[in-house]
Design a protein around this motif. Structure first.
Motif, PDB file in Angstrom:
ATOM      1  N   GLN A  95      -5.738  -0.225  -1.069  1.00 41.58           N
ATOM      2  CA  GLN A  95      -6.102   1.084  -0.517  1.00 41.58           C
ATOM      3  C   GLN A  95      -4.869   1.979  -0.515  1.00 41.58           C
ATOM      4  O   GLN A  95      -3.752   1.490  -0.347  1.00 41.58           O
ATOM      5  N   GLY A 100      -9.847   1.516  -2.835  1.00 39.83           N
ATOM      6  CA  GLY A 100     -10.259   2.592  -1.944  1.00 39.83           C
ATOM      7  C   GLY A 100      -9.145   3.609  -1.758  1.00 39.83           C
ATOM      8  O   GLY A 100      -7.960   3.252  -1.796  1.00 39.83           O
ATOM      9  N   SER A 133       0.784  -1.241   0.000  1.00 42.10           N
ATOM     10  CA  SER A 133       0.000   0.000   0.000  1.00 42.10           C
ATOM     11  C   SER A 133       0.811   1.282   0.000  1.00 42.10           C
ATOM     12  O   SER A 133       1.734   1.464   0.798  1.00 42.10           O
ATOM     13  N   TYR A 176     -14.874  -2.860   0.790  1.00 46.72           N
ATOM     14  CA  TYR A 176     -13.442  -3.037   0.959  1.00 46.72           C
ATOM     15  C   TYR A 176     -12.993  -4.179   0.061  1.00 46.72           C
ATOM     16  O   TYR A 176     -13.537  -5.284   0.121  1.00 46.72           O
ATOM     17  N   SER A 234      -3.469   4.526   4.513  1.00 52.19           N
ATOM     18  CA  SER A 234      -4.019   3.368   3.783  1.00 52.19           C
ATOM     19  C   SER A 234      -4.546   2.277   4.700  1.00 52.19           C
ATOM     20  O   SER A 234      -5.392   1.490   4.309  1.00 52.19           O
ATOM     21  N   ARG A 250      -9.516   1.157   8.086  1.00 47.32           N
ATOM     22  CA  ARG A 250     -10.674   0.501   7.488  1.00 47.32           C
ATOM     23  C   ARG A 250     -11.842   0.558   8.441  1.00 47.32           C
ATOM     24  O   ARG A 250     -11.686   0.342   9.643  1.00 47.32           O
TER      25      ARG A 250
END
Ligand code: ADP
Length: 475
Positions: A407, A429, A255, A445, A436, A439
């Motif tokens: 993400q 996302g 990420s 997701y 990142s 959540r």
């Protein structure tokens, strides 16, 4: 403690399968002895789940499913400290993070309970089509049947519940195959659902190796759906053997997080320390690549190093611990090799880089090249790379230069830039002014590219575990 599979509500103490030891990753102490299921037992579990679907779940009204889930949420609330301790012990997760996981797990069950009452469909304007007048059409959402849920060690409770709770909400039955490293919380969770009044056979726990699950559960003709969270390597195998059945896959990523020159640097630093090193980086959306605009690169790096070195490293059961072990010594050795390889290729280790048993010290790496393993492959470890960039376009290009897309985080005060960048990132996302790793359990997701297939987040998981069914009437 001895733990076993649970099929039709019965603990499977007799099995031809082997036993496996579950160890505390920090102390190496034995946590439990696990009786593994063999192929025959997996087959038995699947047959039983089919029966439970046809004889029990198909008849169970939504309000009853909602009540059972609500009771399960309440029971988990009552036992949250027991569960948090088990996650800390078997997964090596610092207790304060384990508690946070349990809190989210309770929420996931509650969301599922609520949504089980809202599986709405629609009535279609049939007369919109030629020959459609004098016809009525409706679309319903119906459960699929037996869902195979294969889960990883890193959020043993919450990632399992992201599959189990929506599956039950939607009226399915579940074969639950947890990770070999973290079966104790899975065993406790299955018992908790029974205590909450879930009928026997609706949730069958099968403690098996990945190999047994891969050869029996995944290709099984009576299992219409596999939902998997884990590595890309295993995801590819499952996709290949699942044949025509539906699959949801939550895989990995490396990420990215972008820090622009106008960002609140102190805030970005704080968020990105947690994003890179929380649970030793063993999180699918851990920050692995941080791109910092060159005007603020030096300031960011200095503060980032300083904040990282403040992390309290130690026993996961200690209230003060921020940072504990990796899941096992193999994982720790593997990442140490990656770091060494990067060092040999010219990278600078700003802090960390050392290992003591299963503990890999929080490691910040700079002067990396974009082909290095620490940049391109999913590290799933407490390492992070920090790289400077000049322009917005360059940041976007570097961010998108990856096989993964789960993400990303973007730090900037310029709202136009934030949206512009978010639109251009190839990600499932994007968070603005958040890292990142963040959540919530109620938004979609999942990843693009090789980060996955489909989405979770209770409402979206329910969609993926149901089929649309059309029923038409000629008046
Ligand atoms: P992680 O490194 O996060 O544990 P893995 O992908 O190795 O991720 O494992 C995730 C889950 O997949 C575990 O429950 C594991 O037992 C299971 N698994 C491993 N290999 C297979 C396979 N070939 N088929 C099905 N499941 C598997």
């Amino acid at each position: 403690m001895k733990i076993t599979s649970i099929i039709n509500g019965v603990e499977q103490t007799e099995s031809n399968g082997e036993t496996m030891a579950v160890r505390n990753p920090f102390t190496g102490e034995l946590v439990a002895e696990m009786q593994l299921a063999d192929e025959a037992q997996m087959e038995e579990a699947i047959e039983n789940s089919v029966k439970a679907f046809n004889n029990t779940m198909k008849m169970m009204p939504a309000h009853e499913r909602a009540d059972i889930l609500l009771r399960a949420a309440q029971l988990l609330e009552d036992k949250k400290e027991d569960f948090a301790r088990v996650v800390a012990i078997e997964a090596g997760k610092p207790i304060k993070h384990s508690r946070a996981e349990i809190q989210r797990s309770i929420q996931v069950i509650r969301f599922s309970s609520e949504l089980s009452k809202h599986m709405t469909g629609e009535v279609l304007p049939m007369d919109a089509a030629l020959r459609g007048d004098q016809r009525m059409g409706m679309v319903k959402r119906v459960p699929m049947g037996v869902i195979g849920a294969i889960t990883p060690f890193n959020f043993p409770l919450n990632l399992s519940l992201h599959k189990i709770a929506p599956a039950i909400a939607a009226g399915n039955t579940v074969i639950f195959k947890p990770a070999e490293k973290t079966p104790v919380s899975a065993y406790m969770l299955t018992k908790l659902f029974h205590e909450a009044g879930l009928p026997d056979g609706v949730l069958n726990l099968v403690l098996s190796t990945g190999k047994v699950a891969g050869s029996t559960l995944v290709p099984h003709k009576k299992v219409p759906k596999i939902t998997f969270t884990g590595s890309l390597t295993v995801g590819k195998i499952i996709r290949d053997t699942a044949g025509f059945k539906k699959v949801t896959m939550e895989l990995g990523s490396n990420s990215p997080n972008i820090v622009f020159e106008d960002a609140e640097i102190d805030d970005a630093v704080e968020r990105l320390v947690n994003a890179a090193f929380g649970y030793s980086g063993q999180v699918c959306v851990s920050a692995q690549r941080i791109y910092v605009q060159e005007e603020v690169y030096d300031e960011f790096l200095m503060k980032y190093k300083e904040a990282t070195e403040q992390l309290k490293i130690g026993d996961p059961l200690d209230e003060e611990t921020d940072f504990g072990p990796m899941i096992d010594e193999d994982a720790a050795e593997r990442i140490q090799e990656w770091v060494e390889e990067a060092r040999e290729q010219g990278a600078t280790i700003e802090t960390g880089g050392e290992r003591k048993g299963t503990i890999v010290y929080p490691t910040i790496i700079t002067n990396v090249k974009k082909e290095m393993k620490v940049v391109t492959e999913e590290a799933f470890a407490p390492i992070v790379t920090v790289m400077p960039f000049r322009t917005e376009d360059e940041a976007i290009e570097n961010t998108n230069d990856s096989i993964y897309g789960l993400q990303a985080g973007v730090f900037t005060k310029d709202i136009s830039r934030a949206y512009r960048v978010a639109d251009k990132l190839e990600m499932g996302g994007v968070w603005i002014n958040e890292a990142s790793v963040y959540r919530q359990d109620n938004y979609p997701y999942g990843g693009v590219k090789l980060s996955g297939l489909g989405r979770e987040g209770v409402k979206y998981a329910i969609e993926e575990m149901t089929e649309l069914k059309f029923i038409g009437v000629r008046l």
